[in-house]
Design an enzyme around this catalytic site. Structure first.
Site, mmCIF file in Angstrom:
data_model
loop_
_atom_site.group_PDB
_atom_site.id
_atom_site.type_symbol
_atom_site.label_atom_id
_atom_site.label_comp_id
_atom_site.label_asym_id
_atom_site.label_seq_id
_atom_site.Cartn_x
_atom_site.Cartn_y
_atom_site.Cartn_z
ATOM 1 N N GLU A 40 0.824 -1.209 0.000
ATOM 2 C CA GLU A 40 0.000 0.000 0.000
ATOM 3 C C GLU A 40 0.860 1.262 0.000
ATOM 4 O O GLU A 40 0.527 2.252 -0.646
ATOM 5 C CB GLU A 40 -0.955 0.017 1.203
ATOM 6 C CG GLU A 40 -2.123 -0.944 1.070
ATOM 7 C CD GLU A 40 -3.011 -0.655 -0.145
ATOM 8 O OE1 GLU A 40 -3.097 0.516 -0.566
ATOM 9 O OE2 GLU A 40 -3.604 -1.598 -0.692
ATOM 10 N N TYR A 123 -6.764 6.632 4.179
ATOM 11 C CA TYR A 123 -6.920 5.651 3.095
ATOM 12 C C TYR A 123 -6.050 4.415 3.369
ATOM 13 O O TYR A 123 -6.536 3.269 3.295
ATOM 14 C CB TYR A 123 -6.519 6.282 1.741
ATOM 15 C CG TYR A 123 -6.372 5.224 0.677
ATOM 16 C CD1 TYR A 123 -7.481 4.766 -0.020
ATOM 17 C CD2 TYR A 123 -5.134 4.638 0.407
ATOM 18 C CE1 TYR A 123 -7.366 3.759 -0.957
ATOM 19 C CE2 TYR A 123 -5.005 3.634 -0.534
ATOM 20 C CZ TYR A 123 -6.124 3.198 -1.209
ATOM 21 O OH TYR A 123 -6.016 2.204 -2.130
ATOM 22 N N ASP A 141 -9.820 6.911 -2.083
ATOM 23 C CA ASP A 141 -8.728 7.713 -2.641
ATOM 24 C C ASP A 141 -9.214 8.242 -3.979
ATOM 25 O O ASP A 141 -10.391 8.064 -4.332
ATOM 26 C CB ASP A 141 -7.444 6.878 -2.784
ATOM 27 C CG ASP A 141 -7.589 5.776 -3.824
ATOM 28 O OD1 ASP A 141 -8.718 5.506 -4.260
ATOM 29 O OD2 ASP A 141 -6.558 5.188 -4.212
#
Ligand code: SF4
Length: 368
Positions: A40, A123, A141
């Site tokens: 991520e 996020y 996002d």
């Protein structure tokens, strides 16, 4: 707003599509929190294809959060070099150290604790916690916002006038409570592969029947384009010393010395990594670089500076032209903090893409 039965069908369609068509990505092969977290962070502002080799190399060198926490920071940056946005790597290691010190080496399960870690925003926390721990947190996002805005035909700037909050509410409502991790990934996958910014493929879309933008013929025009910040032009000049063994000299990561919203300092443009002696040019590149070289290396005799091909680079809103100058020297001046290494292979130190471009241009010139 979808009726309860439409909502069920919407979720079913999207999850079934994801299960059948999701891309085979290395971080999808298990749900280990460390690996999900790493992916991520690397995927922020960076394309999947660019991330994959970095992700695999990084994990090979740092297979656990403990190994990352204990690594020399320069080694972490070296493995990140070329991926850009280096604060991500610095924060990743700081977060790893906190996880080892405060959470027994395990990524925390609570959103509050995750958000307290360096480099983790709303996020990223929602993505990691939903995928790794099945926490019921909906991601939002730019990618997911575009899909949701099209589904609801939300016009205007998505980040203004409360629209973002509205989109977060839609994301929360749509979230599949039984498989939040897959659900979030399915929405991200839809945005990345079907509902793309410039050419949404509505004919292949598993949720087309629910999409207001498609019905109204607005898919392409949502979201509204945001006004781009004006670019700031900057010219830099770099000195590439070359000894008889084709080795060059790099300086250690510089410290930022000024903070300005409109113009970054040279240290920031060099991503605070190992670099060639570099200055910002105000009027006359060669004269100013020569002056800088004399201050840096007083023992060096007058250098014969050979201009080589310019390089171009962009850092956020800065458009940079770099003027590299090659100078052959019989031996390097003494500078304890500097390191000499082959110009053809700078991979043993963390360097930015800007420095890599200077090296490439100089290498071409030196071999002709
Ligand atoms: Fe996006 Fe088209 Fe699907 Fe609507 S129908 S969500 S615009 S791909």
């Amino acid at each position: 707003m979808l009726s309860p039965s439409s909502l069920l069908r919407f979720r079913k369609n999207l999850l079934a599509w994801f299960s059948q068509f999701q891309r085979d990505l290395p971080w999808r092969r298990d749900k280990h929190p460390y690996r999900i977290w790493l992916s991520e962070i690397m995927l922020q502002q960076t394309r999947v294809a660019a991330v994959i080799p970095y992700y695999l190399r990084f994990l090979e060198r740092f297979p656990t959060v403990e190994s990352l926490a204990a690594a020399p920071p320069q080694e972490v940056l070296r493995l990140w070099a070329g991926l850009g946005y280096y604060s991500r790597a610095r924060n990743l290691q700081k977060a790893a150290q906190e996880i080892v010190a405060k959470h027994h080496g395990i990524f925390p399960q609570s959103a509050q604790q995750a958000l307290a870690l360096p480099g983790i925003g709303a996020y990223t926390a929602a993505a990691i916690l939903s995928i790794a721990y099945q926490k019921k947190l909906a991601v939002l996002d730019g990618n997911v916002a575009r899909v949701l805005a099209r589904l609801g035909a939300v016009t205007g700037d998505l980040r203004s006038n409360g629209r973002w909050t509205q989109l977060q509410q839609s994301a929360d409502t749509l979230l599949d409570q039984r498989s939040p991790g897959d659900w979030n990934q399915a929405l991200m996958e839809l945005g990345a592969t079907i509902c793309t910014p410039r050419s949404p493929q509505c004919l292949l879309c598993p949720v087309a029947e629910f999409c207001e933008a498609r019905k109204l013929g607005l898919a392409i025009s949502i979201p509204e384009k945001r006004k781009k910040r004006d670019t700031v032009d900057i010219t830099l000049a770099s000195l590439v010393l070359l000894d008889p063994k084709d080795r060059t000299l790099l300086l250690p990561p510089p410290k930022s010395c000024q903070k300005s919203s409109s113009r970054a300092d040279v240290a920031t443009l060099l991503s605070r990594m190992w670099h060639f002696p570099t200055i910002q040019v105000h009027q006359h590149a060669e004269l100013e670089l020569r002056h800088h070289a004399q201050q840096l290396f007083p023992s060096l005799a007058k250098l014969h500076l050979i201009p080589v091909a310019n390089a171009r680079h962009a850092v956020t809103f800065h458009s940079i032209i770099i003027l590299p100058f090659l100078a052959r020297v019989p031996k390097f001046p003494r500078l304890p903090s500097a390191k000499s290494l082959p110009l053809a292979d700078l991979s043993s130190l963390p360097i930015s893409n800007l420095t890599r471009k200077v090296a490439r241009s100089s290498l071409l010139a030196s071999s002709t």
